[in-house]
Write a protein that holds these residues in place. Structure first.
Motif, PDB file in Angstrom:
ATOM      1  N   ASP A  31     -44.804 -24.179 -23.783  1.00 56.96           N
ATOM      2  CA  ASP A  31     -45.796 -23.738 -24.357  1.00 56.96           C
ATOM      3  C   ASP A  31     -45.826 -22.057 -23.789  1.00 56.96           C
ATOM      4  OD1 ASP A  31     -46.551 -23.973 -21.750  1.00 56.96           O
ATOM      5  OD2 ASP A  31     -48.354 -25.319 -22.091  1.00 56.96           O
ATOM      6  N   ASP A  32     -45.090 -21.644 -23.113  1.00 53.91           N
ATOM      7  CA  ASP A  32     -44.911 -20.245 -22.578  1.00 53.91           C
ATOM      8  C   ASP A  32     -45.018 -19.378 -23.909  1.00 53.91           C
ATOM      9  OD1 ASP A  32     -44.182 -18.146 -20.262  1.00 53.91           O
ATOM     10  OD2 ASP A  32     -43.048 -17.991 -21.977  1.00 53.91           O
ATOM     11  N   THR A  33     -45.634 -18.213 -23.791  1.00 48.46           N
ATOM     12  CA  THR A  33     -45.976 -17.350 -24.649  1.00 48.46           C
ATOM     13  C   THR A  33     -44.664 -16.743 -25.279  1.00 48.46           C
ATOM     14  OG1 THR A  33     -47.993 -16.570 -23.799  1.00 48.46           O
ATOM     15  CG2 THR A  33     -47.070 -15.222 -25.364  1.00 48.46           C
ATOM     16  N   HIS A  34     -43.804 -16.319 -24.335  1.00 43.79           N
ATOM     17  CA  HIS A  34     -42.457 -15.866 -24.853  1.00 43.79           C
ATOM     18  C   HIS A  34     -41.633 -16.856 -25.674  1.00 43.79           C
ATOM     19  CE1 HIS A  34     -39.032 -13.113 -24.586  1.00 43.79           C
ATOM     20  NE2 HIS A  34     -38.367 -13.915 -23.872  1.00 43.79           N
ATOM     21  N   VAL A  35     -41.727 -18.181 -25.074  1.00 45.17           N
ATOM     22  CA  VAL A  35     -40.968 -19.328 -26.020  1.00 45.17           C
ATOM     23  C   VAL A  35     -41.695 -19.536 -27.226  1.00 45.17           C
ATOM     24  CG1 VAL A  35     -40.594 -21.785 -26.122  1.00 45.17           C
ATOM     25  CG2 VAL A  35     -40.249 -20.535 -24.126  1.00 45.17           C
ATOM     26  N   THR A  36     -43.116 -19.486 -27.375  1.00 42.12           N
ATOM     27  CA  THR A  36     -43.761 -19.678 -28.714  1.00 42.12           C
ATOM     28  C   THR A  36     -43.580 -18.546 -29.772  1.00 42.12           C
ATOM     29  OG1 THR A  36     -45.840 -18.928 -27.787  1.00 42.12           O
ATOM     30  CG2 THR A  36     -45.243 -21.436 -27.801  1.00 42.12           C
ATOM     31  N   GLU A  37     -43.106 -17.286 -29.213  1.00 40.39           N
ATOM     32  CA  GLU A  37     -43.272 -16.348 -30.095  1.00 40.39           C
ATOM     33  C   GLU A  37     -41.625 -16.208 -30.492  1.00 40.39           C
ATOM     34  OE1 GLU A  37     -43.959 -12.898 -27.649  1.00 40.39           O
ATOM     35  OE2 GLU A  37     -46.124 -12.895 -27.762  1.00 40.39           O
ATOM     36  N   ILE A  38     -40.691 -16.761 -29.685  1.00 39.90           N
ATOM     37  CA  ILE A  38     -39.215 -17.184 -30.192  1.00 39.90           C
ATOM     38  C   ILE A  38     -39.468 -18.090 -31.433  1.00 39.90           C
ATOM     39  CG2 ILE A  38     -36.998 -17.753 -29.726  1.00 39.90           C
ATOM     40  CD1 ILE A  38     -37.533 -16.340 -26.620  1.00 39.90           C
ATOM     41  N   LYS A  39     -39.837 -19.150 -31.145  1.00 41.44           N
ATOM     42  CA  LYS A  39     -39.913 -20.040 -32.125  1.00 41.44           C
ATOM     43  C   LYS A  39     -40.673 -19.753 -33.182  1.00 41.44           C
ATOM     44  CE  LYS A  39     -40.535 -24.364 -30.357  1.00 41.44           C
ATOM     45  NZ  LYS A  39     -41.121 -25.367 -29.653  1.00 41.44           N
ATOM     46  N   ALA A  40     -41.617 -18.844 -33.255  1.00 40.83           N
ATOM     47  CA  ALA A  40     -42.538 -18.561 -34.625  1.00 40.83           C
ATOM     48  C   ALA A  40     -41.338 -17.494 -35.191  1.00 40.83           C
ATOM     49  CB  ALA A  40     -43.612 -17.443 -34.095  1.00 40.83           C
ATOM     50  N   ALA A  41     -40.882 -16.713 -34.752  1.00 38.08           N
ATOM     51  CA  ALA A  41     -39.680 -15.832 -35.429  1.00 38.08           C
ATOM     52  C   ALA A  41     -38.578 -16.683 -35.955  1.00 38.08           C
ATOM     53  CB  ALA A  41     -38.976 -14.763 -34.447  1.00 38.08           C
ATOM     54  N   PHE A  42     -38.251 -17.853 -35.304  1.00 39.35           N
ATOM     55  CA  PHE A  42     -37.061 -18.654 -36.170  1.00 39.35           C
ATOM     56  C   PHE A  42     -37.747 -19.303 -37.353  1.00 39.35           C
ATOM     57  CE2 PHE A  42     -34.276 -19.047 -32.306  1.00 39.35           C
ATOM     58  CZ  PHE A  42     -33.364 -18.602 -32.853  1.00 39.35           C
ATOM     59  N   GLU A  43     -38.991 -19.791 -37.175  1.00 38.66           N
ATOM     60  CA  GLU A  43     -39.600 -20.444 -38.171  1.00 38.66           C
ATOM     61  C   GLU A  43     -40.057 -19.612 -39.432  1.00 38.66           C
ATOM     62  OE1 GLU A  43     -43.112 -22.163 -36.518  1.00 38.66           O
ATOM     63  OE2 GLU A  43     -41.765 -23.470 -35.233  1.00 38.66           O
ATOM     64  N   ALA A  44     -40.240 -18.242 -39.094  1.00 43.19           N
ATOM     65  CA  ALA A  44     -40.603 -17.252 -40.018  1.00 43.19           C
ATOM     66  C   ALA A  44     -39.141 -16.911 -40.891  1.00 43.19           C
ATOM     67  CB  ALA A  44     -41.033 -15.825 -39.469  1.00 43.19           C
ATOM     68  N   ILE A  45     -38.093 -17.362 -40.546  1.00 43.07           N
ATOM     69  CA  ILE A  45     -36.915 -17.186 -41.334  1.00 43.07           C
ATOM     70  C   ILE A  45     -36.612 -18.632 -41.561  1.00 43.07           C
ATOM     71  CG2 ILE A  45     -36.224 -14.913 -40.490  1.00 43.07           C
ATOM     72  CD1 ILE A  45     -33.935 -16.627 -38.855  1.00 43.07           C
ATOM     73  N   GLY A  46     -37.324 -19.550 -41.534  1.00 41.30           N
ATOM     74  CA  GLY A  46     -36.923 -20.861 -42.191  1.00 41.30           C
ATOM     75  C   GLY A  46     -36.013 -21.757 -41.167  1.00 41.30           C
ATOM     76  N   ILE A  47     -36.015 -21.657 -40.090  1.00 42.18           N
ATOM     77  CA  ILE A  47     -35.082 -22.197 -39.047  1.00 42.18           C
ATOM     78  C   ILE A  47     -36.217 -22.828 -38.074  1.00 42.18           C
ATOM     79  CG2 ILE A  47     -33.375 -22.256 -37.306  1.00 42.18           C
ATOM     80  CD1 ILE A  47     -32.182 -19.911 -38.543  1.00 42.18           C
ATOM     81  N   GLU A  48     -36.055 -24.109 -37.737  1.00 40.57           N
ATOM     82  CA  GLU A  48     -37.085 -24.949 -36.908  1.00 40.57           C
ATOM     83  C   GLU A  48     -36.513 -24.544 -35.420  1.00 40.57           C
ATOM     84  OE1 GLU A  48     -38.248 -29.374 -35.151  1.00 40.57           O
ATOM     85  OE2 GLU A  48     -36.846 -29.175 -36.955  1.00 40.57           O
ATOM     86  N   GLY A  49     -37.444 -23.962 -34.693  1.00 37.55           N
ATOM     87  CA  GLY A  49     -36.800 -23.675 -33.026  1.00 37.55           C
ATOM     88  C   GLY A  49     -37.066 -24.747 -32.357  1.00 37.55           C
ATOM     89  N   VAL A  50     -35.920 -25.009 -31.577  1.00 34.05           N
ATOM     90  CA  VAL A  50     -35.869 -26.399 -30.698  1.00 34.05           C
ATOM     91  C   VAL A  50     -35.836 -26.117 -29.324  1.00 34.05           C
ATOM     92  CG1 VAL A  50     -35.052 -28.702 -30.359  1.00 34.05           C
ATOM     93  CG2 VAL A  50     -35.349 -27.965 -32.799  1.00 34.05           C
ATOM     94  N   THR A  51     -36.176 -26.435 -28.324  1.00 37.89           N
ATOM     95  CA  THR A  51     -36.043 -26.148 -27.062  1.00 37.89           C
ATOM     96  C   THR A  51     -35.378 -27.289 -26.298  1.00 37.89           C
ATOM     97  OG1 THR A  51     -38.008 -26.922 -26.079  1.00 37.89           O
ATOM     98  CG2 THR A  51     -37.643 -24.453 -26.743  1.00 37.89           C
ATOM     99  N   LYS A  52     -34.305 -27.141 -25.311  1.00 41.57           N
ATOM    100  CA  LYS A  52     -33.716 -28.108 -24.728  1.00 41.57           C
ATOM    101  C   LYS A  52     -33.071 -27.444 -23.499  1.00 41.57           C
ATOM    102  CE  LYS A  52     -29.287 -28.553 -27.217  1.00 41.57           C
ATOM    103  NZ  LYS A  52     -28.517 -29.279 -27.695  1.00 41.57           N
ATOM    104  N   PRO A  53     -32.915 -28.445 -22.380  1.00 37.87           N
ATOM    105  CA  PRO A  53     -32.401 -27.754 -21.135  1.00 37.87           C
ATOM    106  C   PRO A  53     -30.575 -27.921 -21.378  1.00 37.87           C
ATOM    107  CG  PRO A  53     -32.926 -30.021 -20.930  1.00 37.87           C
ATOM    108  CD  PRO A  53     -33.557 -29.607 -21.936  1.00 37.87           C
ATOM    109  N   THR A  54     -29.770 -26.837 -20.957  1.00 37.92           N
ATOM    110  CA  THR A  54     -28.488 -26.597 -21.062  1.00 37.92           C
ATOM    111  C   THR A  54     -27.767 -27.231 -19.778  1.00 37.92           C
ATOM    112  OG1 THR A  54     -28.397 -24.526 -20.427  1.00 37.92           O
ATOM    113  CG2 THR A  54     -28.996 -24.936 -22.790  1.00 37.92           C
ATOM    114  N   GLY A  55     -28.237 -27.066 -18.709  1.00 33.55           N
ATOM    115  CA  GLY A  55     -27.516 -27.430 -17.610  1.00 33.55           C
ATOM    116  C   GLY A  55     -26.461 -26.128 -17.352  1.00 33.55           C
ATOM    117  N   GLY A  56     -26.429 -25.247 -17.802  1.00 28.55           N
ATOM    118  CA  GLY A  56     -25.203 -24.334 -17.742  1.00 28.55           C
ATOM    119  C   GLY A  56     -25.984 -23.073 -16.876  1.00 28.55           C
ATOM    120  N   GLY A  57     -24.955 -21.860 -16.889  1.00 25.80           N
ATOM    121  CA  GLY A  57     -25.494 -20.808 -16.109  1.00 25.80           C
ATOM    122  C   GLY A  57     -25.073 -19.508 -17.019  1.00 25.80           C
TER     123      GLY A  57
END
Length: 105
Positions: A31-57
């Motif tokens: 629910d961080d503003t940065h994350v929600t803005e990124i997800k909104a931009a993905f949705e604006a081009i028809g892609i569902e934004g999904v978050t998940k941890p990666t464990g990488g660096g």
């Protein structure tokens, strides 16, 4: 005894392991503003934004540690970090459309 030490001893060898932390983990809430803005931009081009941890660096670990909030997102690459790594042209186009949308919103 750790597995690598046991394997070394089995073959008459020795092993010395030294480790150090290269970077620290970070977490940014969905629910961080940065994350929600990124997800909104993905949705604006028809892609569902999904978050998940990666464990990488990545550079994002260092940037976040220094106070520059940074989010990693997939570019659609497959077989990452192998000699067979590739990205489909459709995914390359989609990520380009995302960047354009995000920067012009």
């Amino acid at each position: 005894m750790i597995i690598s030490q046991a394997a070394a001893q089995k073959h008459g060898a020795g092993i010395e392991i030294t480790s150090s932390r290269s970077y620290n983990a970070y977490h940014i809430s969905d629910d961080d503003t940065h994350v929600t803005e990124i997800k909104a931009a993905f949705e604006a081009i028809g892609i569902e934004g999904v978050t998940k941890p990666t464990g990488g660096g990545s550079d994002a670990n260092i940037f976040n540690e220094k106070g520059l909030k940074t989010v990693n997102f997939s570019t659609g690459m497959s077989k990452v970090h192998t000699t067979d790594e590739f990205i489909a042209v459709t995914d390359l186009i989609a990520i380009t459309e995302f960047v354009h949308c995000y920067l012009t919103r």
